[in-house]
Design a protein around this motif. Structure first.
Motif, short mmCIF file in Angstrom:
data_model
loop_
_atom_site.label_atom_id
_atom_site.label_comp_id
_atom_site.label_asym_id
_atom_site.label_seq_id
_atom_site.Cartn_x
_atom_site.Cartn_y
_atom_site.Cartn_z
N SER A 6 0.92 -1.13 0.05
CA SER A 6 -0.29 -0.30 -0.09
C SER A 6 0.90 1.21 0.26
O SER A 6 2.00 1.14 0.34
N PRO A 7 0.36 2.35 -0.39
CA PRO A 7 1.12 3.55 -0.49
C PRO A 7 1.71 3.91 0.81
O PRO A 7 2.98 4.24 1.18
N ALA A 8 1.16 3.57 2.11
CA ALA A 8 1.61 3.59 3.57
C ALA A 8 2.78 2.92 3.49
O ALA A 8 4.01 3.11 4.17
N SER A 9 2.96 1.72 3.04
CA SER A 9 3.90 0.76 3.30
C SER A 9 5.00 0.90 2.46
O SER A 9 6.20 0.87 3.07
N ALA A 10 4.94 1.71 1.34
CA ALA A 10 5.99 2.03 0.62
C ALA A 10 6.63 3.22 1.12
O ALA A 10 7.96 3.28 1.20
N SER A 11 5.80 4.15 1.76
CA SER A 11 6.36 5.43 2.27
C SER A 11 7.08 4.86 3.63
O SER A 11 8.26 5.47 4.14
N ASP A 12 6.59 3.81 4.46
CA ASP A 12 7.35 3.37 5.48
C ASP A 12 8.49 2.84 5.17
O ASP A 12 9.51 2.95 5.87
N ALA A 13 8.78 2.10 4.21
CA ALA A 13 9.94 1.45 3.76
C ALA A 13 10.92 2.57 3.41
O ALA A 13 12.06 2.26 3.67
N GLU A 14 10.48 3.54 2.73
CA GLU A 14 11.40 4.52 2.48
C GLU A 14 11.89 5.40 3.55
O GLU A 14 13.01 5.89 3.68
N ALA A 15 11.06 5.57 4.49
CA ALA A 15 11.38 5.92 5.71
C ALA A 15 12.44 5.20 6.32
O ALA A 15 13.47 5.83 7.12
N MET A 16 12.09 3.96 6.48
CA MET A 16 13.08 3.15 7.05
C MET A 16 14.52 3.01 6.24
O MET A 16 15.55 3.08 7.11
N VAL A 17 14.47 3.06 5.03
CA VAL A 17 15.72 3.07 4.07
C VAL A 17 16.59 4.66 4.70
O VAL A 17 17.71 4.52 4.95
N SER A 18 15.79 5.64 4.49
CA SER A 18 16.28 7.00 4.98
C SER A 18 16.86 6.99 6.42
O SER A 18 18.13 7.40 6.57
N ALA A 19 16.15 6.29 7.25
CA ALA A 19 16.92 6.38 8.71
C ALA A 19 17.96 5.45 8.81
O ALA A 19 18.97 5.72 9.58
N LEU A 20 18.00 4.29 8.23
CA LEU A 20 19.20 3.37 8.06
C LEU A 20 20.14 4.10 7.44
O LEU A 20 21.69 3.82 7.87
N LEU A 21 20.11 4.74 6.32
CA LEU A 21 21.53 5.50 5.62
C LEU A 21 21.82 6.49 6.48
O LEU A 21 23.15 6.63 6.59
N THR A 22 20.86 7.08 7.10
CA THR A 22 21.47 8.22 8.37
C THR A 22 22.49 7.52 9.55
O THR A 22 23.48 7.96 9.75
N ALA A 23 21.62 6.45 9.91
CA ALA A 23 22.25 5.82 10.90
C ALA A 23 23.77 5.13 10.45
O ALA A 23 24.72 5.18 11.08
N SER A 24 23.79 4.78 9.11
CA SER A 24 25.01 3.94 8.62
C SER A 24 25.90 5.12 8.77
O SER A 24 27.09 4.93 8.95
N ARG A 25 25.48 6.38 8.17
CA ARG A 25 26.51 7.56 8.28
C ARG A 25 27.12 7.68 9.54
O ARG A 25 28.48 7.75 9.68
N LEU A 26 26.49 7.60 10.54
CA LEU A 26 26.81 7.94 11.87
C LEU A 26 28.03 6.68 12.20
O LEU A 26 28.82 7.02 12.96
#
Length: 164
Positions: A6-26
Motif C-alpha cells: 500500500s502507499p503507506a507501506s511504501a512510504s514506511d519502507a522509504e522512511a526506514m531506508v532513509s533512517a538506516l542510511l543516516t544511521a549508517s553514516r553515523l
C-alpha cells in the motif's frame, strides 16, 4: 496471491531506508574516528581485513578475498601494505606449501582490540543519550535488520572485539 504494497507501506519502507542510511553514516563516522584514534594511517577497508583475520583466523589469499568480497589482486595489494605496516604476516600453509596464509600480528590484534573498544564506548554514549523507552525498539529493529542481511551477531565476551 501476493499482496501489493500500500502507499503507506511504501512510504514506511522509504522512511526506514532513509533512517538506516543516516544511521549508517553515523556508524561509519564512529568507526573512522575510533580507528583514527588508534592508527591514523590505516583505511577502513584495511581495518576490515584485520577484523576478518581476527575473527576467522589465518586465511589463504583466495579465502580472504572471498570473505571481503574483493578480487584477489585487490586483497593482495592490501596485504602488501599491511605486511609493510607490521599488522599482518604471510606464512606457508602446513597442508600445501604452495599456498600462502595470511595472519594477524600482535600489532594487528592490538589495533583491532583498541579500535573496537573505542567504537563500543562511543556507541554506548550515543545509546545512553537516547530516551530509555526507545532502547528495546532499537534492539529489536536492528536485530531484525541484521538477520535479514545475513550478518552474524556480535557476542559480548572475549571474542566481542573480533567483529567489524
Amino acid at each position: 496471491m501476493p499482496r501489493r504494497s500500500s502507499p503507506a507501506s511504501a512510504s514506511d519502507a522509504e522512511a526506514m531506508v532513509s533512517a538506516l542510511l543516516t544511521a549508517s553514516r553515523l556508524l561509519v563516522a564512529v568507526s573512522a574516528r575510533s580507528l583514527a584514534a588508534v592508527e591514523e594511517s590505516l583505511t577502513l577497508p584495511q581495518f576490515r581485513m584485520l577484523v576478518v583475520l581476527d575473527g576467522r583466523g589465518p586465511l589463504s589469499l583466495s579465502g580472504l578475498a572471498a570473505e571481503l568480497e574483493v578480487q584477489p589482486s585487490t586483497a593482495m595489494r592490501m596485504i602488501d601494505r599491511l605486511v609493510a605496516a607490521g599488522t599482518v604476516a604471510r606464512g606457508v600453509s602446513a597442508e600445501d606449501r604452495r599456498t600462502s596464509v595470511i595472519s594477524l600480528t600482535k600489532e594487528g590484534r592490538r589495533i583491532v582490540r583498541e579500535a573496537t573498544d573505542r567504537r563500543r564506548q562511543e556507541i554506548a554514549r550515543i545509546v545512553e543519550a537516547m530516551p530509555p523507552g526507545q532502547h528495546r525498539h532499537l534492539i529489536d529493529a536492528l536485530q531484525a535488520f541484521t538477520e535479514a542481511g545475513g550478518e552474524p551477531a556480535v557476542v559480548n565476551g572475549p571474542q566481542a572485539h573480533a567483529n567489524w
